[in-house]
Design an enzyme around this catalytic site. Structure first.
Site, PDB file in Angstrom:
ATOM      1  N   MET A   7       0.854  -1.186   0.000  1.00 28.74           N
ATOM      2  CA  MET A   7       0.000   0.000   0.000  1.00 28.74           C
ATOM      3  C   MET A   7       0.891   1.238   0.000  1.00 28.74           C
ATOM      4  SD  MET A   7      -3.535  -0.877   1.957  1.00 28.74           S
ATOM      5  CE  MET A   7      -3.151  -0.009   3.423  1.00 28.74           C
ATOM      6  N   GLY A   8       2.105   1.070  -0.503  1.00 25.01           N
ATOM      7  CA  GLY A   8       3.016   2.199  -0.553  1.00 25.01           C
ATOM      8  C   GLY A   8       3.567   2.528   0.819  1.00 25.01           C
ATOM      9  N   LEU A  10       6.722   2.783   1.601  1.00 27.43           N
ATOM     10  CA  LEU A  10       7.641   1.656   1.747  1.00 27.43           C
ATOM     11  C   LEU A  10       8.639   1.851   2.872  1.00 27.43           C
ATOM     12  CD1 LEU A  10       8.399   0.893  -2.015  1.00 27.43           C
ATOM     13  CD2 LEU A  10       6.565  -0.006  -0.570  1.00 27.43           C
ATOM     14  N   HIS A  11       9.115   0.715   3.403  1.00 27.74           N
ATOM     15  CA  HIS A  11      10.105   0.703   4.474  1.00 27.74           C
ATOM     16  C   HIS A  11      10.992  -0.535   4.284  1.00 27.74           C
ATOM     17  CE1 HIS A  11       7.580  -2.388   6.279  1.00 27.74           C
ATOM     18  NE2 HIS A  11       6.555  -1.552   6.197  1.00 27.74           N
ATOM     19  N   GLY A  13      11.101  -3.417   5.565  1.00 30.93           N
ATOM     20  CA  GLY A  13      10.409  -4.701   5.433  1.00 30.93           C
ATOM     21  C   GLY A  13      10.000  -4.969   3.992  1.00 30.93           C
ATOM     22  N   HIS A  14       9.568  -3.935   3.299  1.00 34.69           N
ATOM     23  CA  HIS A  14       9.244  -4.086   1.881  1.00 34.69           C
ATOM     24  C   HIS A  14      10.505  -4.394   1.085  1.00 34.69           C
ATOM     25  CE1 HIS A  14       5.780  -1.465   3.154  1.00 34.69           C
ATOM     26  NE2 HIS A  14       5.148  -2.457   2.537  1.00 34.69           N
ATOM     27  N   GLN A  38      -9.262  -2.333   2.334  1.00 33.79           N
ATOM     28  CA  GLN A  38      -8.512  -2.829   3.477  1.00 33.79           C
ATOM     29  C   GLN A  38      -8.746  -1.998   4.738  1.00 33.79           C
ATOM     30  OE1 GLN A  38      -4.893  -4.076   0.671  1.00 33.79           O
ATOM     31  NE2 GLN A  38      -4.434  -4.333   2.820  1.00 33.79           N
TER      32      GLN A  38
END
Length: 112
Positions: A7-8, A10-11, A13-14, A38
């Site tokens: 869902m954008g 990003l961090h 983990g992505h 969601q």
């Protein structure tokens, strides 16, 4: 093709997911789609953080080949309002499954 649904916003983990997809796929696609389905009633879809420019930079940094940024109508072509796609909020899994269904073979969206 490895696809990392996000869902954008990003961090790291992505980034780990993109690197894992790269180990198993010749091409890695990251989706950047804040999915209204969601969000449960009372959760604020409009307030979810978004940083398209930052997300695109991280996609490049993480090694994604394509960042796919669909419009809501690419995913939910028959819906008209932001909550119509899942008025009660279908939950993360059910709503996430909808994103690959709308992938670019049917709906080009916008790819970076």
């Amino acid at each position: 093709v490895g696809v990392v649904l996000t869902m954008g916003y990003l961090h790291a983990g992505h980034g780990a997911l993109v690197r894992a997809a790269r180990e198993h796929s010749a091409v890695v696609v990251v989706t950047l789609f804040v999915n209204p389905a969601q969000f449960a009633p009372g959760e604020d879809f409009a307030e979810y953080p978004r940083s398209e420019e930052g997300d695109l930079a991280l996609c490049r940094e993480y090694g994604a080949d394509v960042a796919w940024i669909p419009e809501r109508t690419d995913i939910y072509p028959m819906e008209s309002g932001p909550r119509d796609a899942g008025a009660a909020g279908t939950g993360t899994f059910g709503a996430s499954v909808r994103v690959p269904v709308g992938m670019p073979d049917r709906n080009p969206g916008r790819s970076e």
